[in-house]
Scaffold this motif. Structure first.
Motif, PDB file in Angstrom:
ATOM      1  N   THR A 176     -71.034  13.604  37.799  1.00 49.97           N
ATOM      2  CA  THR A 176     -71.687  14.218  38.979  1.00 49.97           C
ATOM      3  C   THR A 176     -73.074  15.034  38.771  1.00 49.97           C
ATOM      4  O   THR A 176     -73.237  15.598  37.636  1.00 49.97           O
ATOM      5  CB  THR A 176     -70.575  15.795  38.900  1.00 49.97           C
ATOM      6  N   THR A 177     -73.846  14.831  39.822  1.00 49.41           N
ATOM      7  CA  THR A 177     -75.240  15.538  39.473  1.00 49.41           C
ATOM      8  C   THR A 177     -75.616  16.050  40.736  1.00 49.41           C
ATOM      9  O   THR A 177     -75.204  15.638  41.874  1.00 49.41           O
ATOM     10  CB  THR A 177     -76.283  14.289  39.182  1.00 49.41           C
ATOM     11  N   VAL A 178     -76.127  17.252  40.602  1.00 48.95           N
ATOM     12  CA  VAL A 178     -76.483  17.934  41.728  1.00 48.95           C
ATOM     13  C   VAL A 178     -77.984  18.614  41.378  1.00 48.95           C
ATOM     14  O   VAL A 178     -78.068  18.945  40.135  1.00 48.95           O
ATOM     15  CB  VAL A 178     -75.549  19.464  41.953  1.00 48.95           C
ATOM     16  N   ALA A 179     -78.921  18.807  42.416  1.00 44.04           N
ATOM     17  CA  ALA A 179     -80.177  19.351  42.236  1.00 44.04           C
ATOM     18  C   ALA A 179     -80.442  20.083  43.513  1.00 44.04           C
ATOM     19  O   ALA A 179     -80.186  19.880  44.371  1.00 44.04           O
ATOM     20  CB  ALA A 179     -80.967  18.307  42.047  1.00 44.04           C
ATOM     21  N   LEU A 180     -81.424  20.884  43.044  1.00 43.29           N
ATOM     22  CA  LEU A 180     -82.270  21.939  44.306  1.00 43.29           C
ATOM     23  C   LEU A 180     -83.521  21.684  44.036  1.00 43.29           C
ATOM     24  O   LEU A 180     -84.025  21.707  42.965  1.00 43.29           O
ATOM     25  CB  LEU A 180     -81.686  23.486  44.281  1.00 43.29           C
ATOM     26  N   VAL A 181     -84.172  21.118  45.139  1.00 40.49           N
ATOM     27  CA  VAL A 181     -85.386  20.477  45.090  1.00 40.49           C
ATOM     28  C   VAL A 181     -86.240  21.001  46.431  1.00 40.49           C
ATOM     29  O   VAL A 181     -85.797  21.336  47.480  1.00 40.49           O
ATOM     30  CB  VAL A 181     -85.721  19.380  45.277  1.00 40.49           C
ATOM     31  N   ARG A 182     -87.486  21.592  46.202  1.00 43.17           N
ATOM     32  CA  ARG A 182     -88.015  22.243  47.342  1.00 43.17           C
ATOM     33  C   ARG A 182     -89.520  21.441  47.163  1.00 43.17           C
ATOM     34  O   ARG A 182     -90.201  21.687  46.265  1.00 43.17           O
ATOM     35  CB  ARG A 182     -88.301  23.675  47.230  1.00 43.17           C
ATOM     36  N   ASN A 183     -89.911  20.788  48.119  1.00 43.94           N
ATOM     37  CA  ASN A 183     -91.282  20.334  48.411  1.00 43.94           C
ATOM     38  C   ASN A 183     -91.706  19.295  47.098  1.00 43.94           C
ATOM     39  O   ASN A 183     -92.775  19.420  46.461  1.00 43.94           O
ATOM     40  CB  ASN A 183     -92.564  21.139  48.468  1.00 43.94           C
ATOM     41  N   GLY A 184     -90.548  18.528  46.582  1.00 47.01           N
ATOM     42  CA  GLY A 184     -90.692  17.750  45.547  1.00 47.01           C
ATOM     43  C   GLY A 184     -90.773  18.566  43.986  1.00 47.01           C
ATOM     44  O   GLY A 184     -91.003  17.819  43.171  1.00 47.01           O
ATOM     45  N   GLU A 185     -90.595  19.840  44.286  1.00 55.21           N
ATOM     46  CA  GLU A 185     -90.578  20.605  43.057  1.00 55.21           C
ATOM     47  C   GLU A 185     -89.029  20.844  42.678  1.00 55.21           C
ATOM     48  O   GLU A 185     -88.240  21.194  43.671  1.00 55.21           O
ATOM     49  CB  GLU A 185     -91.424  21.965  43.344  1.00 55.21           C
ATOM     50  N   VAL A 186     -88.617  20.301  41.415  1.00 61.62           N
ATOM     51  CA  VAL A 186     -87.341  20.640  41.191  1.00 61.62           C
ATOM     52  C   VAL A 186     -87.139  22.003  40.736  1.00 61.62           C
ATOM     53  O   VAL A 186     -87.652  22.522  39.859  1.00 61.62           O
ATOM     54  CB  VAL A 186     -86.727  19.843  39.971  1.00 61.62           C
ATOM     55  N   ILE A 187     -86.342  22.812  41.432  1.00 60.36           N
ATOM     56  CA  ILE A 187     -85.716  24.377  41.242  1.00 60.36           C
ATOM     57  C   ILE A 187     -84.827  24.261  40.079  1.00 60.36           C
ATOM     58  O   ILE A 187     -84.854  25.166  39.241  1.00 60.36           O
ATOM     59  CB  ILE A 187     -85.456  25.020  42.534  1.00 60.36           C
ATOM     60  N   ALA A 188     -83.803  23.496  40.408  1.00 64.97           N
ATOM     61  CA  ALA A 188     -82.895  23.413  39.466  1.00 64.97           C
ATOM     62  C   ALA A 188     -81.906  22.111  39.480  1.00 64.97           C
ATOM     63  O   ALA A 188     -81.869  21.683  40.437  1.00 64.97           O
ATOM     64  CB  ALA A 188     -82.011  24.631  39.457  1.00 64.97           C
ATOM     65  N   GLU A 189     -81.301  21.699  38.429  1.00 68.53           N
ATOM     66  CA  GLU A 189     -80.548  20.655  38.416  1.00 68.53           C
ATOM     67  C   GLU A 189     -79.318  20.562  37.173  1.00 68.53           C
ATOM     68  O   GLU A 189     -79.391  21.310  36.315  1.00 68.53           O
ATOM     69  CB  GLU A 189     -81.152  19.368  38.219  1.00 68.53           C
ATOM     70  N   SER A 190     -78.050  20.164  37.734  1.00 68.04           N
ATOM     71  CA  SER A 190     -76.949  20.238  36.848  1.00 68.04           C
ATOM     72  C   SER A 190     -76.300  18.767  36.911  1.00 68.04           C
ATOM     73  O   SER A 190     -75.949  18.286  37.740  1.00 68.04           O
ATOM     74  CB  SER A 190     -75.959  21.114  37.651  1.00 68.04           C
ATOM     75  N   ASN A 191     -76.327  18.268  35.784  1.00 62.98           N
ATOM     76  CA  ASN A 191     -75.896  16.738  35.546  1.00 62.98           C
ATOM     77  C   ASN A 191     -74.522  16.735  34.649  1.00 62.98           C
ATOM     78  O   ASN A 191     -74.883  17.477  33.444  1.00 62.98           O
ATOM     79  CB  ASN A 191     -77.127  15.791  35.000  1.00 62.98           C
ATOM     80  N   HIS A 192     -73.802  15.973  34.963  1.00 64.97           N
ATOM     81  CA  HIS A 192     -72.645  16.004  34.157  1.00 64.97           C
ATOM     82  C   HIS A 192     -72.220  14.348  34.058  1.00 64.97           C
ATOM     83  O   HIS A 192     -72.104  13.662  35.035  1.00 64.97           O
ATOM     84  CB  HIS A 192     -71.443  16.720  34.815  1.00 64.97           C
ATOM     85  N   ASP A 193     -72.106  13.726  32.759  1.00 62.49           N
ATOM     86  CA  ASP A 193     -72.169  12.526  32.705  1.00 62.49           C
ATOM     87  C   ASP A 193     -70.796  11.955  32.968  1.00 62.49           C
ATOM     88  O   ASP A 193     -70.333  10.791  33.393  1.00 62.49           O
ATOM     89  CB  ASP A 193     -72.409  12.095  31.319  1.00 62.49           C
ATOM     90  N   ASN A 194     -69.605  12.633  32.759  1.00 65.11           N
ATOM     91  CA  ASN A 194     -68.379  12.309  32.934  1.00 65.11           C
ATOM     92  C   ASN A 194     -67.987  11.708  34.264  1.00 65.11           C
ATOM     93  O   ASN A 194     -68.170  12.328  35.095  1.00 65.11           O
ATOM     94  CB  ASN A 194     -67.458  13.718  32.627  1.00 65.11           C
ATOM     95  N   THR A 195     -67.541  10.471  33.960  1.00 56.86           N
ATOM     96  CA  THR A 195     -67.015   9.817  35.339  1.00 56.86           C
ATOM     97  C   THR A 195     -66.110  10.053  35.873  1.00 56.86           C
ATOM     98  O   THR A 195     -65.219   9.430  36.854  1.00 56.86           O
ATOM     99  CB  THR A 195     -67.331   8.241  35.073  1.00 56.86           C
ATOM    100  N   MET A 196     -65.092  11.066  35.559  1.00 54.91           N
ATOM    101  CA  MET A 196     -64.109  11.467  36.171  1.00 54.91           C
ATOM    102  C   MET A 196     -64.203  12.878  36.348  1.00 54.91           C
ATOM    103  O   MET A 196     -65.365  13.610  36.107  1.00 54.91           O
ATOM    104  CB  MET A 196     -63.043  11.393  35.111  1.00 54.91           C
ATOM    105  N   GLY A 197     -63.377  13.583  36.895  1.00 55.30           N
ATOM    106  CA  GLY A 197     -63.429  15.249  36.889  1.00 55.30           C
ATOM    107  C   GLY A 197     -64.541  15.609  38.157  1.00 55.30           C
ATOM    108  O   GLY A 197     -64.804  16.708  37.864  1.00 55.30           O
ATOM    109  N   HIS A 198     -64.772  14.599  38.795  1.00 52.94           N
ATOM    110  CA  HIS A 198     -65.764  14.990  40.149  1.00 52.94           C
ATOM    111  C   HIS A 198     -65.189  16.241  40.823  1.00 52.94           C
ATOM    112  O   HIS A 198     -65.933  17.186  41.227  1.00 52.94           O
ATOM    113  CB  HIS A 198     -66.072  13.889  40.951  1.00 52.94           C
TER     114      HIS A 198
END
Lengths: 214, 502
Positions: A13-35
């Protein structure tokens, strides 16, 4: 200026907030279950990192990916876009991996393409081939996405006499957002968010008259 | 695009920025900087500011009078360039939530008679005009309209959107308290027909496709917008895991996007609670018999939110599943329930004495409230096979009627037993199989004989639906329960004792 919320659940599960090419925040979870457990937590996390930043577009990875988790991300993206009155678009997750690999890599060409392969489970893989980036920075896909047995993929590459460079990077929502921004520049960002399963459901049509007595 | 702003508590350091907006919004009757300072620092005052890209774009304040359970909206201002996006509503929502937190039951405000936009906003938030103060605003010489909102009703009557995706129906329902506003159901039943039963992967794919159309139809039917929703509720079990996950992911994300709480509720409890939408309340204690393609459960409900006991359930096939399988044996279509009901119309229910599962005296000790339909299904298949082997014609009407009679007999007998045993004179039916005419007929007859009150909700509320999920969410809110967090998942085997997952 509004930001873009990117979501991908084709692997973890990977989520990001991006504005004009600039990454404001990201949250990355490798687990391939539990979405289903993780996706909203990740969205809330990236939003909390940037109070006062409105989301005016949502982009989601459409896979290809094995069923269950993929749907969770797409469902979340659909609903978030409704709640936030934001534009909704979809990209192919393999294209986003290709973007990560192709940026700053000029060795890739149509005769020396990039191969992106992900796990499709059941002893199969998803794959796509890329010849480079176009002038807007969008990966040029020359084959796929498709699902195939690894041996058949190898055979096919030998048949067409290609020794590709195989991608090693993993999908991130930041890559999904960058791809969407490149596609926006190229005016080819799609509103299609249908899941790319590339396989039919396993189900056998009803069999009538199964014998029950000796 | 919504909410490009964020809201936080105001502090003294916001005074200058607030005064700039004050002068821009209230040119002729702005407060002085000293008055505003007193407002921001007052003990019973609650002031909040909205900002976008580090610049203040609005503020609002509440004067709390907790000893008399009242409060007053002191002021609200939004920069002209930021109007029309719902910021005013957002600020008001926050003030009202604070009023609820400090146990205020009434909120008052004054609004200029020449400001219909603001009046409309306040009315939509539950304010009513109670008085007019003539020529209150000077020097403009404009009347003030005095408005009041009663908060208890707002809390008891939350607007809740419920999402259901536990099997083959995508349901979105909207309720206000105990009032049903919309109940939209999109079924993937047709896609399962050629397989003779629900295929989980097909159902899950269909949920994803149906989600947005179902949501939008429900909002249109209820004539509400997502901004007005107070909370989101979702069924997170029991059911098909892959199907449930679509609803769970969708509902949580919707709640986050709206900044509203989410309630994860039990699908089966939803079936019981749905009666609230028809009668305004659930009379307890009650026995509930839930019969569908996935469930056959007998419940004793002493209290909807706190005390639901599973008395018994099927130990093999669900009743609806048995209808589907027997329909196949008889060469009838899917879903089997209505097909068998139709085929049985001209049949003799006593033509063939099919076995009644778990009804023998020895079973009635150990499995008094449990069900079993797999033996019955096999008995029907064997009966048909014997006739086929002999080359005789299968009397489909009689077989269908006799099979249906056996299912109905067992279901109703055990439900009535539960009522009698527990001295509970109420029986509530739920689940898709309740559509079966004979089941309703026999249930009514046996309940009448035993002095039991029978409740059968409208069929659209008996089948899986989002309205029942929303109804439970509204009950949880009215009872002051805390919302669920964002970490809950789908639980395909959730016990009926788990009414809410926190």
């Amino acid at each position: 200026m509004g930001a873009m919320l990117a979501i991908d659940t084709s692997a973890g599960t990977t989520v990001a907030l991006v504005r004009n090419g600039e990454v404001i925040a990201e949250s990355n979870h490798d687990n391939t279950m539990g979405h289903a457990e993780t996706v909203a937590v990740a969205i809330a996390e990236v939003l909390a990192a940037a109070p006062g930043v409105g989301v005016n577009s949502v982009v989601v990875g459409r896979g290809p990916a094995p069923f269950t988790g993929l749907r969770v991300g797409i469902a979340a993206a659909m609903m978030f876009s409704q709640g936030a009155k934001a534009k909704l678009s979809g990209v192919i997750s393999l294209d986003a991996i290709a973007l990560l690999e192709l940026e700053g890599n000029s060795a890739i060409s149509s005769t020396n393409p990039l191969l992106v392969v992900t796990d499709a489970r059941r002893k199969e893989v998803y794959y796509a081939l890329y010849s480079g980036l176009n002038s807007h920075g969008v990966p040029i896909r020359i084959d796929g996405p498709a699902v195939i047995k690894p041996a058949a993929l190898e055979e096919m590459l030998i048949d067409i006499n290609i020794t590709p460079v195989t991608a090693t990077k993993s999908i991130t929502a930041v890559a999904i957002a960058k791809l969407a921004e490149a596609q926006l520049r190229d005016a080819c960002l799609s509103t299609d968010v249908t899941a790319l399963y590339l396989r039919q459901p396993d189900a056998v049509e009803g069999q009538f008259g199964k014998k029950v007595s000796g | 695009m919504s909410k490009p702003w964020a809201i936080r508590l105001a502090s003294e350091s916001d005074l200058d920025a607030i005064m700039q907006i004050e002068h821009e919004c209230f040119a002729n009757d702005a407060w002085s900087s000293d008055s505003m300072f007193d407002e921001l620092t007052g003990a019973e005052k609650y002031y909040i500011v909205a900002y976008q890209d580090d610049a203040l774009i609005g503020y609002a304040g509440l004067n709390k009078l907790p000893t008399v359970h009242q409060s007053e909206i002191q002021t609200i201002a939004v920069l002209p360039s930021s109007r029309g996006n719902g910021l005013g509503r957002d600020l008001m929502d926050q003030l009202l939530q604070e009023a609820v937190r400090c146990d205020c039951r009434e909120v008052f405000l004054e609004v200029r008679a020449d400001n219909p936009v603001a009046q409309q906003l306040y009315r939509s938030l539950g304010f009513e005009q109670i008085d007019v103060r003539k020529r209150y605003y000077q020097p403009d010489d404009v009347d003030a309209i005095v408005m009041r909102a009663t908060l208890t009703s707002a809390k008891a009557e939350p607007l809740v959107l419920g999402i259901e995706s536990s099997c083959d129906e995508t349901g979105v329902g909207i309720v206000r308290g105990t009032t049903l506003l919309a109940n939209v159901i999109s079924s993937s039943m047709d896609q399962h027909a050629r397989f003779g039963g629900v295929v989980p992967e097909v159902a899950a794919r269909a949920h994803l496709e149906a989600l947005l159309p179902t949501l939008n139809e429900a909002l249109a039917t209820a004539k509400v917008s997502l901004d007005e929703i107070d909370a989101v509720a979702v069924a997170n079990g029991p059911g098909l895991a892959g199907a449930l996950m679509v609803g769970v992911g969708a509902a949580k994300s919707l709640a986050v996007s709206l900044g509203k709480p989410i309630y994860a509720v039990n699908h089966l409890v939803g079936h019981v609670g749905v009666d609230i939408l028809e009668r305004g309340e659930l009379e307890t204690p009650t026995i509930a018999l839930l019969v569908s393609g996935g469930h056959t459960s007998l419940l004793l409900v002493r209290n909807l939110l706190d005390d639901v006991e599973l008395l018994g359930e099927t130990i093999d096939d669900a009743a609806g599943e048995a209808f589907d399988k027997v329909a196949r044996v008889l060469g009838l279509k899917y879903p089997g329930g209505p097909e068998i009901d139709n085929a049985a119309a001209d049949g003799d229910p006593n033509a063939i004495r099919f076995p009644r599962g778990l009804m023998l005296p020895k079973d009635m000790e150990k499995n008094r409230y449990n069900f079993s339909f797999s033996g019955l299904k096999t008995a029907v298949a064997r009966h048909v096979e014997v006739l086929n082997t002999k080359g005789e014609l299968v009397p489909i009407a009689d077989v269908a009627a006799s099979f249906r009679e056996a299912v109905v007999d067992v279901l109703v007998s055990k439900a009535v037993n539960a009522c009698v045993d527990h001295n509970v004179p109420r029986l509530l039916l739920g689940g898709g199989v309740i559509a079966n005419r004979r089941l309703r007929e026999v249930a009514q007859q046996r309940c009448d004989e035993n002095g039991i009150e029978l409740r059968i909700p409208a069929l659209s509320l008996c089948t899986d639906n989002g309205a029942m999920i929303a109804a439970i969410g509204a009950q949880l809110i009215a009872a002051g329960r805390q919302p669920s967090g964002l970490t809950f998942g789908a639980d395909s085997t959730m016990p009926v004792t788990t009414v809410q997952t926190l």
